[in-house]
Write an enzyme that holds these catalytic residues in place. Structure first.
Site, PDB file in Angstrom:
ATOM      1  N   TYR A   1       0.784  -1.168   0.050  1.00  0.00           N
ATOM      2  CA  TYR A   1      -0.120  -0.023   0.037  1.00  0.00           C
ATOM      3  C   TYR A   1       0.803   1.260   0.200  1.00  0.00           C
ATOM      4  CZ  TYR A   1      -4.133   2.680   1.461  1.00  0.00           C
ATOM      5  OH  TYR A   1      -5.128   3.715   1.569  1.00  0.00           O
ATOM      6  N   CYS A   2       0.640   2.230  -0.991  1.00  0.00           N
ATOM      7  CA  CYS A   2       1.179   3.424  -1.119  1.00  0.00           C
ATOM      8  C   CYS A   2       2.795   3.433  -1.049  1.00  0.00           C
ATOM      9  CB  CYS A   2       1.105   4.424   0.233  1.00  0.00           C
ATOM     10  SG  CYS A   2       1.442   6.085   0.085  1.00  0.00           S
ATOM     11  N   VAL A   3       3.592   3.701  -0.158  1.00  0.00           N
ATOM     12  CA  VAL A   3       5.097   3.683  -0.200  1.00  0.00           C
ATOM     13  C   VAL A   3       5.574   2.372   0.093  1.00  0.00           C
ATOM     14  CG1 VAL A   3       5.444   6.166   0.568  1.00  0.00           C
ATOM     15  CG2 VAL A   3       5.152   4.465   2.321  1.00  0.00           C
TER      16      VAL A   3
ATOM     17  N   PHE B   1      -1.779  -1.130  -3.871  1.00  0.00           N
ATOM     18  CA  PHE B   1      -2.669  -0.074  -3.788  1.00  0.00           C
ATOM     19  C   PHE B   1      -2.113   1.446  -3.654  1.00  0.00           C
ATOM     20  CE2 PHE B   1      -5.068  -3.000  -0.268  1.00  0.00           C
ATOM     21  CZ  PHE B   1      -5.428  -3.864  -1.267  1.00  0.00           C
TER      22      PHE B   1
END
Length: 577
Positions: free
Chosen positions: A309-311, A338
Site C-alpha cells: 500500500y502506497c510507499v 494499492f
C-alpha cells in the site's frame, strides 16, 4: 423623533463584568499553557525539538496574522460587482450566508476574487509546468486561508454563536487550541472515541514474530478451509496498518479472512533512536523478504501473495526486482499495489514539498535523534487538503468552540508514526526527486542492482480516480515498467476511500478493461464501469492464480505452528508512539 425608534442597548454592568471574566479566563489559560511549556524546557508548546515550529504551526501562525489583516482585505473585495457562480461549498452552507445581504456580498466577492486568482495562475506566461504547479498550490492555499469563513468577524455562524453563548464558544475554542498546541497537532476527531484493540483493529489474530523493524500478525481463520497460498499485507511505514482494519464493517482485513484467505499483516515499528541508520535494504531484506520467507517456512508453501500500500508498494516493486535478480522470484506468487508509485515523473502534490528549504528543515528536525516526528509528516498531508483538514477544524474547534465529530478514519489520520530519518530522506531524494528506481541499476539492494523491467510477477494495480497523493496517471506507470501479466483497476474516490471501500457500503464504483491499453487515457476510453467495491474483483483475480484450498488447521491457526503466539493482535508496535 419617531416614537417607534428603538434606543440602542448599551452594555449593562453585568455585561461588562461577564466579558471581563471571559477575557480574564482566556488570559489565564494562555499563561498556564506557556508556563507549563517553559517549565518543561520546551522551546515551543508540545514539542521539545527543534526550536523552529513545525510547518503545521507556521500555517496556523500565518492564519492568525491573516485574521488580523482580514477586515481590511475584505473591505477592498466588497467592491467586486460580479456575481460569483453558485458553488456547492460546505464553508458557506449556512443560510445566513445567503439570507443576510452583507454576508452574501462577502461570500460572492470572495468566490469571484478566488476564481480570478486561480485563472490568473493558468494565464501566467514563461514558466514551466513544475513552477506552475507550485504557484497553483500556493495560490489555492492562500485562497483557502483567506476565506471569510475563517474569520470570526466575517463568519455569521461564529458571530451568532458568540452572542448566543456570551463568548463561551471563544473560550472553548481557545481551550481546544491550547490543547492542540500541547499535543503538537490539530484535533480532527472526538477524543476518547476510538482505541486500537477496543473498537479499531479488532480482527482476531496473534503476533507470531517480532523483529527490531516489524511485528508479523497472523489472523485467525473463520472458514473451514483457506486458500493454500497465503496473503501478506505490507502497509505504509508512514502510517499505522489499521487503516485496513478499521471498524469491523470497514475492515479489509476482516473481509479477506471471511473470503477464506490465510492472512498476515506487517506492523512496522514507529522509528526511534535505534533506527537512525535504517535504509532501503532494511525495508526490503529485513522487512518484506524476511516476512515472505517467514510465512513460507511457517506454512510450508512455495510462495505467497503480497500487497503493498502506497510507499510500501514502492518498496515492494524494489523487492520483486531484487528477487528476480537473485533468481528467487518464485517466492512471490503475485503482487497487488494499492495506490502505489514507482515512477515519480507525475507524482502529484507531494513533490511540492521537496524544495531545498523543506529538505533543509528535514535535516534540522532529524539531526538530534535520527528520526522524523510523525506529526510533521501528518502536517504535510493535511496541508495538501488544507480546506478540509486544517481550516475546517480551525473554524469548528477554535471559532465555534465545538468538539469535532467522531470519525474513525480521522482518528487513524492523527495517529502518527515516526520515520527513520536516513531512509526517509533517501526515499525523497533518490526516488521522488531523482526517480532512480525506474533506471536500470539506478538503485542497488545489498549491492545488487535492480531493474523493474525484469519483473514478471503477476500484478494487480489499483489507483484512485481522485487521488491527490498518488495520482492515477502516476500509478499507471507501473503498467509501463513491469514485464509480467498486469491488471489495472481504477477505483472511485481517492487515496484512502478508494481503497477502504467494503462491498457492504455499496459506494463509489470502479473501472476495468479486459484488453491491454497503451495509456491511462485509452484505458478510460475503453473501460467498463462497475458499481460498488472493487474488492470482489481482486479476490476473484487472486483465486484465478490458484484456487486450491487446505483445512484451516495446524499452522493455519495462529500460534499452532512453528511460531508461538507472542501476544494478541493488533500487537504493541501499533500502539507505540
Amino acid at each position: 423623533m419617531d416614537e417607534t425608534t428603538t434606543a440602542p442597548n448599551f452594555p449593562t454592568l453585568e455585561d461588562w463584568q461577564h466579558w471581563t471574566l471571559v477575557m480574564g479566563r482566556a488570559q489565564q489559560m494562555m499563561m498556564e499553557t506557556w508556563a507549563e511549556s517553559w517549565k518543561a524546557g520546551e522551546p515551543f508548546p508540545g514539542l521539545k525539538s527543534p526550536s523552529q515550529p513545525p510547518e503545521a504551526f507556521d500555517l496556523m501562525r500565518a492564519g492568525a496574522e491573516a485574521w488580523s489583516k482580514g477586515l481590511q482585505a475584505w473591505g477592498q473585495m466588497l467592491g467586486a460587482t460580479e456575481k460569483a457562480a453558485e458553488a456547492k461549498d460546505r464553508r458557506f452552507a449556512a443560510p445566513e450566508w445567503r439570507d443576510n445581504p452583507l454576508f452574501d456580498t462577502i461570500c460572492q466577492s470572495y468566490l469571484a476574487v478566488s476564481d480570478q486568482l486561480m485563472r490568473g495562475v493558468e494565464e501566467v506566461e514563461g514558466i514551466d509546468e513544475g513552477a506552475r504547479q507550485k504557484l497553483r498550490f500556493a495560490t489555492k492555499s492562500f485562497i483557502d486561508a483567506m476565506s471569510p469563513s475563517n474569520f470570526a468577524l466575517t463568519n455569521p455562524q461564529v458571530l451568532k454563536k458568540t452572542i448566543d453563548s456570551r463568548g463561551e464558544n471563544l473560550l472553548n475554542g481557545l481551550r481546544h487550541m491550547l490543547d492542540d498546541i500541547r499535543a503538537g497537532q490539530l484535533t480532527q476527531t472526538r477524543k476518547g472515541e476510538y482505541e486500537v484493540g477496543r473498537n479499531l483493529a479488532t480482527t482476531p489474530g496473534k503476533v507470531v514474530k517480532e523483529t527490531p523493524l516489524y511485528q508479523l500478525i497472523q489472523y485467525t481463520p473463520t472458514t473451514d478451509k483457506v486458500l493454500t497460498t497465503p496473503v501478506v499485507i505490507f502497509p505504509p511505514w508512514i502510517n499505522r496498518f489499521y487503516i485496513l482494519d478499521l471498524t469491523p464493517e470497514k475492515s479489509f482485513v476482516r473481509w479477506c479472512v471471511e473470503q477464506g484467505i490465510s492472512l498476515f499483516m506487517v506492523s512496522w515499528k514507529s522509528a526511534d533512536e535505534s533506527m537512525k541508520d535504517v535504509v532501503l535494504d532494511d525495508y526490503v531484506l529485513r522487512g518484506q523478504v524476511d516476512a515472505v520467507d517467514t510465512i513460507r517456512d511457517l506454512l510450508g508453501v512455495e510462495s505467497v501473495h503480497t500487497i503493498g500500500y502506497c510507499v510500501a508498494g514502492t518498496t515492494l516493486a524494489a523487492t520483486l526486482a531484487y528477487l528476480q535478480a537473485k533468481g528467487e522470484a518464485a517466492k512471490v506468487r503475485s503482487a497487488t499495489f494499492f495506490t502505489a508509485q514507482i515512477d515519480f515523473t507525475q507524482a502529484g502534490d507531494l513533490k511540492l514539498f521537496l524544495g531545498d528549504e523543506v529538505m533543509g528543515l528535514h535535516s534540522q528536525l532529524t539531526a538530534e535523534k535520527g528520526f522524523l516526528d510523525g506529526r510533521y509528516m501528518a502536517a504535510t498531508f493535511n496541508a495538501l487538503r488544507g480546506r478540509d483538514l486544517v481550516w475546517n477544524y480551525v473554524v469548528n474547534n477554535y471559532l465555534l468552540g465545538e468538539e469535532p465529530a467522531p470519525f474513525d478514519l480521522l482518528h487513524w489520520n492523527s495517529d502518527t508514526t515516526n520515520l527513520p530519518a536516513k531512509w526517509h530522506r533517501d526515499y525523497l531524494e533518490t526516488l521522488y526527486k531523482q526517480n532512480k528506481l525506474v533506471e536500470c541499476g539506478g538503485v542497488s539492494i545489498d549491492r545488487t542492482p535492480v531493474d523493474l523491467k525484469t519483473v514478471r510477477t503477476p500484478s494487480y494495480i489499483q489507483a484512485g480516480r481522485e487521488d491527490h497523493i498518488a495520482p492515477p496517471e502516476s500509478v499507471w506507470k507501473v503498467m509501463d515498467h513491469f514485464a509480467g501479466p498486469k491488471r489495472f483497476v481504477l477505483a472511485g474516490s481517492g487515496h484512502i476511500a478508494g481503497v477502504v471501500n467494503p462491498p457492504s457500503a455499496q459506494k463509489y464504483q470502479y473501472w476495468t478493461c479486459d484488453q491491454d491499453q497503451p495509456s491511462l487515457d485509452e484505458f478510460i476510453a475503453h473501460a467498463t464501469e462497475h458499481k460498488g467495491s472493487w474488492w470482489p474483483d481482486w479476490v476473484e483475480w487472486i483465486r484465478s492464480l490458484g484456487a486450491d484450498e487446505v483445512p484451516a488447521t495446524g499452522a493455519r491457526q495462529p500460534g499452532e505452528g512453528k511460531l508461538p503466539a507472542l501476544e494478541e493482535a493488533p500487537g504493541r508496535y501499533v500502539r507505540t508512539r
